[in-house]
Motif scaffolding. Structure first.
Motif, PDB file in Angstrom:
ATOM      1  N   GLU A   4      -1.861  -1.617  -5.484  1.00 18.53           N
ATOM      2  CA  GLU A   4      -2.576  -2.225  -4.365  1.00 18.53           C
ATOM      3  C   GLU A   4      -1.581  -2.553  -3.258  1.00 18.53           C
ATOM      4  O   GLU A   4      -0.476  -3.041  -3.519  1.00 18.53           O
ATOM      5  CB  GLU A   4      -3.286  -3.510  -4.810  1.00 18.53           C
ATOM      6  N   SER A  29      -1.748  -4.988  -1.335  1.00 20.46           N
ATOM      7  CA  SER A  29      -1.521  -6.439  -1.397  1.00 20.46           C
ATOM      8  C   SER A  29      -0.379  -6.785  -2.364  1.00 20.46           C
ATOM      9  O   SER A  29       0.315  -7.785  -2.166  1.00 20.46           O
ATOM     10  CB  SER A  29      -2.801  -7.173  -1.798  1.00 20.46           C
ATOM     11  N   GLU A  30      -0.164  -5.958  -3.402  1.00 20.61           N
ATOM     12  CA  GLU A  30       0.951  -6.200  -4.324  1.00 20.61           C
ATOM     13  C   GLU A  30       2.291  -5.998  -3.613  1.00 20.61           C
ATOM     14  O   GLU A  30       3.245  -6.734  -3.858  1.00 20.61           O
ATOM     15  CB  GLU A  30       0.860  -5.271  -5.531  1.00 20.61           C
ATOM     16  N   GLU A  51       2.785  -9.051  -1.456  1.00 22.22           N
ATOM     17  CA  GLU A  51       3.120 -10.204  -2.303  1.00 22.22           C
ATOM     18  C   GLU A  51       4.574 -10.149  -2.771  1.00 22.22           C
ATOM     19  O   GLU A  51       5.261 -11.172  -2.807  1.00 22.22           O
ATOM     20  CB  GLU A  51       2.184 -10.232  -3.509  1.00 22.22           C
ATOM     21  N   SER A  96      -6.986   0.594   0.347  1.00 19.41           N
ATOM     22  CA  SER A  96      -6.126  -0.509  -0.094  1.00 19.41           C
ATOM     23  C   SER A  96      -5.107  -0.056  -1.149  1.00 19.41           C
ATOM     24  O   SER A  96      -4.305  -0.848  -1.618  1.00 19.41           O
ATOM     25  CB  SER A  96      -6.978  -1.634  -0.678  1.00 19.41           C
ATOM     26  N   GLN A 152      -4.596  -9.629   6.681  1.00 18.96           N
ATOM     27  CA  GLN A 152      -5.431 -10.704   6.132  1.00 18.96           C
ATOM     28  C   GLN A 152      -4.634 -11.506   5.097  1.00 18.96           C
ATOM     29  O   GLN A 152      -3.593 -11.075   4.627  1.00 18.96           O
ATOM     30  CB  GLN A 152      -6.679 -10.108   5.473  1.00 18.96           C
ATOM     31  N   ALA A 153      -5.140 -12.663   4.747  1.00 19.67           N
ATOM     32  CA  ALA A 153      -4.476 -13.541   3.782  1.00 19.67           C
ATOM     33  C   ALA A 153      -4.276 -12.863   2.424  1.00 19.67           C
ATOM     34  O   ALA A 153      -3.316 -13.153   1.714  1.00 19.67           O
ATOM     35  CB  ALA A 153      -5.274 -14.831   3.612  1.00 19.67           C
ATOM     36  N   ASN A 154      -5.161 -11.928   2.072  1.00 15.76           N
ATOM     37  CA  ASN A 154      -5.047 -11.239   0.781  1.00 15.76           C
ATOM     38  C   ASN A 154      -4.126 -10.014   0.848  1.00 15.76           C
ATOM     39  O   ASN A 154      -4.004  -9.278  -0.117  1.00 15.76           O
ATOM     40  CB  ASN A 154      -6.428 -10.835   0.275  1.00 15.76           C
ATOM     41  N   GLY A 155      -3.491  -9.779   1.997  1.00 13.92           N
ATOM     42  CA  GLY A 155      -2.572  -8.653   2.145  1.00 13.92           C
ATOM     43  C   GLY A 155      -3.188  -7.414   2.761  1.00 13.92           C
ATOM     44  O   GLY A 155      -2.492  -6.459   3.083  1.00 13.92           O
ATOM     45  N   TRP A 156      -4.489  -7.383   2.940  1.00 13.18           N
ATOM     46  CA  TRP A 156      -5.168  -6.226   3.527  1.00 13.18           C
ATOM     47  C   TRP A 156      -4.725  -6.078   4.975  1.00 13.18           C
ATOM     48  O   TRP A 156      -4.838  -7.011   5.762  1.00 13.18           O
ATOM     49  CB  TRP A 156      -6.684  -6.412   3.436  1.00 13.18           C
ATOM     50  N   SER A 170      -9.480  -8.268  13.567  1.00 14.84           N
ATOM     51  CA  SER A 170     -10.429  -9.344  13.265  1.00 14.84           C
ATOM     52  C   SER A 170     -11.142  -9.847  14.511  1.00 14.84           C
ATOM     53  O   SER A 170     -12.328 -10.183  14.455  1.00 14.84           O
ATOM     54  CB  SER A 170      -9.710 -10.498  12.570  1.00 14.84           C
TER      55      SER A 170
END
Length: 150
Positions: free
Chosen positions: A18, A20-21, A24, A40, A109-113, A129
């Motif tokens: 992902e 997002s990983e 992170e 993603s 985005q906050a989730n990494g997207w 956004s």
């Protein structure tokens, strides 16, 4: 322990992770153009980028990869239902994704997207956004018009 899919053709392999990983772990800028991206998912090439990923996981989370146990191989040669990473867009850590409505950068985005929002019906592509608020207003207006036309 998390399992990852490993795709391969006759001469190259890619680890599916992902996006997002990567965010992170703080390694999204270290991934090379030998890897590919689709939505993603990022397909890390096996020789450098997958190693960067595994080293980061081990250093930051204290988890060593068990490669021979955790991987499920997916042969991309001859199987149409399996995505071939070579047919995807090359990963570019230096590209700031651009909004197709305002031409500004797409926010992460906050989730990494970091790939934006669907810009339909205003435009084809992805939007930031801020422009997504306009897109949502247009969608609601289109629904309102369709209901009133009945």
């Amino acid at each position: 322990m998390k399992e990852y899919k490993f795709f391969h053709d006759s001469c190259q392999g890619w680890l599916e992770v992902e996006f997002s990983e990567l965010i992170e772990l703080g390694i999204h800028q270290k991934i090379t153009a030998s890897s590919y991206i689709s939505g993603s998912k990022v397909y890390l090439e096996e020789q450098y980028d997958a190693c960067t990923f595994f080293v980061a996981i081990e250093e930051q989370k204290g988890v060593a990869a068990e490669i021979d146990i955790e991987f499920k191989m997916h042969d991309v040669d001859g199987f149409k239902q399996v995505k071939n990473p070579r047919q995807m867009k090359s990963y570019d850590p230096n590209v700031e994704y651009q909004c197709c409505v305002c031409d500004g950068p797409i926010d992460v985005q906050a989730n990494g997207w970091a790939h934006g929002h669907n810009a339909q019906p205003l435009a084809d592509g992805q939007c930031c956004s801020s422009c997504n608020m306009i897109v949502i207003q247009q969608r609601l207006e289109d629904i309102r018009s369709a209901v009133n036309d009945r």
